[in-house]
Write a protein that holds these residues in place. Structure first.
Motif: not given
Length: 270
Positions: A38-50
């Motif tokens: 779930i950490t990877r999901d959050y990093i993708n959603q809240l960091y990498i994709n933005q």
């Protein structure tokens, strides 16, 4: 803006060192120093994709958010300047050990040494190439393990708790201003960085900004003076806590993998 797909895995290596040292973090949330899928999901959603965006998307308001808000509002951290300094030293030791060990197998023989003991207002650390004692970079090191939950109401309605809780003290004896003058005049803004160990229930990792970007933000962002607490004062009643702060943007920062890559490249090319 750059990121590394390996940063989450690399961060787990750092958390292993942290857990081996049995660090006692006051009011620690239940996933501190623990990464999962779930950490990877959050990093993708809240960091990498933005990355690079000026305005962060709203926090997910999911189960993790509800836990985070409930936990941190019920477990307010009692500010203790001296205890914070002690914990900060242990976290710094972990990071120093990690950086040296991580790069050693790739032929990068460096030391991560304190720089602020040499001269007042120097950044916390310097990375030194052992062979010729060449200083490759300097960096200031911070650790943030809890979000500013009400940041959009108290600071800026475009800020989110996950995106702008990376603080930088302004009121600690004008250290930042004096340090800035020294960096711009003597060290050079291209060789100095601000590095954050950032571990929330959602976003986790090491994130960093160039000093040039930090100073640009410093020039335009209105600082916020948080409420004073008993822990901001020593036994003599002297104020020792820093309450006036900048709130730096996660979405402008690079990550751990890119920091490792920067040291590697400069080791062989600088």
């Amino acid at each position: 803006m750059h990121y590394s797909s390996k940063s989450t895995d690399i961060y787990q290596e750092l958390t292993i060192i942290a857990n081996q040292n049995n660090l006692s973090v006051p009011a620690a949330h239940n996933s501190l120093f623990k990464s999962s899928d779930i950490t990877r999901d959050y990093i993708n959603q809240l960091y990498i994709n933005q990355l690079g965006n000026e305005i962060a998307v709203k926090r997910p308001a999911d189960e993790t958010c509800r836990y985070c808000e409930d936990f941190h509002l019920k477990h307010l951290k009692k500010i203790d300047k001296y205890a914070d300094i002690s914990l900060g030293k242990k976290l710094e030791d972990c990071f120093q050990e990690f950086i040296v060990k991580k790069l050693k197998p790739y032929g990068v023989d460096i030391e991560c040494l304190r720089a602020d003991s040499e001269k007042k207002n120097m950044p916390d650390f310097k990375i030194v190439r052992k062979g010729d004692q060449k200083i490759l970079m300097y960096f200031e090191f911070k650790a943030i393990f809890r979000p500013f939950l009400t940041i959009e109401h108290k600071i800026n309605k475009q800020y989110e708790c996950y995106s702008n809780s990376l603080t930088l003290d302004l009121s600690n004896g004008k250290k930042l201003l004096t340090q800035r003058q020294f960096v711009e005049k003597d060290l050079g803004v291209d060789d100095v960085f601000y590095v954050y160990w950032y571990d929330l229930p959602c976003v986790k990792g090491i994130y960093w900004l160039s000093s040039k970007t930090v100073y640009e933000i410093m020039d335009i962002q209105a600082p916020y003076d948080r409420n004073y607490t008993p822990g901001d004062y020593n036994n003599s009643g002297e104020k020792i806590g820093s309450t006036n702060k900048l709130y730096l943007p996660l979405l402008k920062m690079a990550d751990l993998g890119t920091f490792i890559r920067r040291i590697y490249n400069w080791y062989f090319n600088k």
